[in-house]
Enzyme design. Structure first.
Site, mmCIF file in Angstrom:
data_model
loop_
_atom_site.group_PDB
_atom_site.id
_atom_site.type_symbol
_atom_site.label_atom_id
_atom_site.label_comp_id
_atom_site.label_asym_id
_atom_site.label_seq_id
_atom_site.Cartn_x
_atom_site.Cartn_y
_atom_site.Cartn_z
ATOM 1 N N ASP A 158 0.831 -1.200 0.000
ATOM 2 C CA ASP A 158 0.000 0.000 0.000
ATOM 3 C C ASP A 158 0.869 1.254 0.000
ATOM 4 O O ASP A 158 1.948 1.290 0.599
ATOM 5 C CB ASP A 158 -0.907 -0.016 1.243
ATOM 6 C CG ASP A 158 -1.916 1.121 1.215
ATOM 7 O OD1 ASP A 158 -2.265 1.577 0.110
ATOM 8 O OD2 ASP A 158 -2.340 1.564 2.290
ATOM 9 N N GLU A 161 2.459 2.670 3.092
ATOM 10 C CA GLU A 161 3.550 1.949 3.727
ATOM 11 C C GLU A 161 4.914 2.405 3.226
ATOM 12 O O GLU A 161 5.938 1.919 3.693
ATOM 13 C CB GLU A 161 3.411 0.441 3.463
ATOM 14 C CG GLU A 161 2.266 -0.198 4.208
ATOM 15 C CD GLU A 161 2.468 -0.162 5.714
ATOM 16 O OE1 GLU A 161 3.582 -0.447 6.169
ATOM 17 O OE2 GLU A 161 1.512 0.151 6.435
ATOM 18 N N ASP A 193 -2.665 -3.756 4.144
ATOM 19 C CA ASP A 193 -1.406 -3.077 3.826
ATOM 20 C C ASP A 193 -0.561 -3.853 2.822
ATOM 21 O O ASP A 193 0.217 -3.248 2.077
ATOM 22 C CB ASP A 193 -0.594 -2.864 5.110
ATOM 23 C CG ASP A 193 -1.277 -1.930 6.085
ATOM 24 O OD1 ASP A 193 -1.876 -0.943 5.615
ATOM 25 O OD2 ASP A 193 -1.230 -2.179 7.299
#
Length: 426
Positions: A158, A161, A193
């Site tokens: 993601d 991140e 994520d």
């Protein structure tokens, strides 16, 4: 397409409204149970945009039972027996004239619209937006198949991140993954994520049934305090991917977290036992990325000899993607992205669950138990209105059981919910 002209009268039924308000004040003063039905009837009457001529006509509205309709008819007969004063008669005449003027205007609009429609009956040419939506629908319904050895796995990261909250300090996610040899790509994800996709040469992407939510211990404490933890867990459970992994990193010595360490460990244990979430603890960020790189290698070996095909989310179940099968059904990445978007269309039941999760002391299990009994806020409010008194209403939810031990919600939570909904919806 017909053109509708909406006519809104400021007060279509002033007499009925005045009578109901008077009866409601008397019922509240005497603390009678009828006050709840009267309040409901008054709200329905004020929301109704058209004139009503009798109590029998009012029976179509919520809260108007046979007794109340009969009471209105009796009051109406008494009112008509009294001779109208000149001002009231004049006001009534003006009102009728206004209604007739509105009716004539509506008829003129309908005639004008019918004339225009007769002149242009050509089919409308599809716009670029219509063509794009049609292409997206066809793409979503197209079945994708991937033969063994004709695809490669890609770890999606993601965008949030790849940089920390402080813009001057870059996150080390990408550099760690590159040093560990994990093939990855940074992309905006609407759920989780990290996740893995199988990608073929034509660019088709199928999502493997694994999704990772990464949390540092201080972020975990913050998400529990503001309710994000339960909301995220609920969305992950309903995204369509079977294996949910919580990758939890230590924060130094796990001190100054904002919540006791025992509370955080209990929350993770509850997620593991009650929701089937796999919890993986790591010492630092590098260890987390090492775990993801190891997962990429393991999944590459597991799926290398599999045949993959796309399935709809509605047809997806646990038997569709058993790793022992040679042919696996997976979701398309685009379908997962669109369905899991926070602004995707939700049912009233799903919105009700998310609303309950924002309230203090309400876990996902407790919220689901409430929604199982009362699927919408309207059902809950109707149940409150049918209670004999305020005490019964405050304790309405106290006996609902939830969780493996079937513990009741208790008086405190029931009273808090009653206060919240009775305050904000009256």
């Amino acid at each position: 397409m017909e053109t509708r002209l909406e006519v809104l009268l400021r007060e279509p039924n002033p007499l009925f409204t005045r009578w109901l308000e008077r009866w409601l004040r008397e019922a509240e003063r005497r603390e009678q149970k009828s006050q709840f039905k009267l309040r409901q009837a008054l709200e329905s009457l004020k929301s109704y945009p058209l004139p009503l001529s009798s109590g029998r006509d009012c029976s179509i509205l919520r809260g108007f039972g046979g007794t109340l309709c009969q009471l209105i008819d009796e009051e109406l007969r008494h009112h008509r027996s009294v001779q109208l004063v000149p001002q009231e008669a004049e006001a009534q005449e003006r009102y009728e004239q206004q209604v007739q003027a509105v009716i004539r205007k509506v008829q003129e609009k309908q005639l004008e619209h019918q004339t225009r429609q007769n002149k242009s009956d050509r089919p409308r040419k599809p716009t670029k937006k219509d063509l794009a939506e049609l292409a997206a629908l066809e793409e979503r319904e197209r079945v994708v198949e991937m033969q063994p050895g004709r695809f490669q796995l890609l770890l999606l990261v993601d965008t949030q991140e790849t940089s920390g909250k402080n813009k001057r300090v870059l996150d080390q996610t990408r550099s760690y993954l590159e040093s560990l040899g994990a093939r990855h790509e940074v992309r905006r994800l609407t759920i989780g994520d990290f996740l893995w996709v199988a990608q073929d040469q034509e660019g088709n992407e199928l999502v493997l049934p694994y999704i990772v939510e990464r949390k540092r211990m201080d972020d975990l404490a913050s998400s529990i305090r503001d309710g994000r933890f339960h909301e995220q867990k609920h969305r992950l459970q309903h995204c369509g991917l079977q294996h949910i992994i919580y990758l939890v990193e230590d924060y130094g010595d796990n001190e100054q977290l904002g919540l006791p360490l025992d509370s955080l460990q209990q929350a993770l244990t509850n997620a593991k036992v009650q929701a089937g979430v796999r919890v993986v603890r790591t010492a630092n960020h590098f260890r987390s990325m090492s775990y993801l790189a190891g997962m990429s290698r393991s999944l590459g070996q597991i799926f290398a000899g599999k045949k993959l095909h796309s399935v709809d989310r509605g047809a997806l179940d646990k038997s569709t993607c058993l790793l022992t099968h040679s042919d696996l059904g997976l979701l398309k990445f685009r379908a997962l992205y669109e369905d899991s978007a926070k602004n995707a269309q939700l049912t009233v039941r799903e919105v009700f669950v998310q609303q309950l999760l924002q309230l203090h002391s309400l876990s996902l299990e407790r919220a689901m138990a409430i929604v199982e009994r009362y699927p919408t806020p309207r059902c809950l409010l109707d149940a409150y209105a049918e209670c004999a008194d305020q005490k019964q209403a405050r304790l309405l939810l106290s006996g609902i059981t939830c969780g493996p031990l079937e513990r009741p919600l208790g008086d405190k939570i029931s009273q808090c919910l009653h206060e919240f909904y009775s305050t904000h919806f009256r």
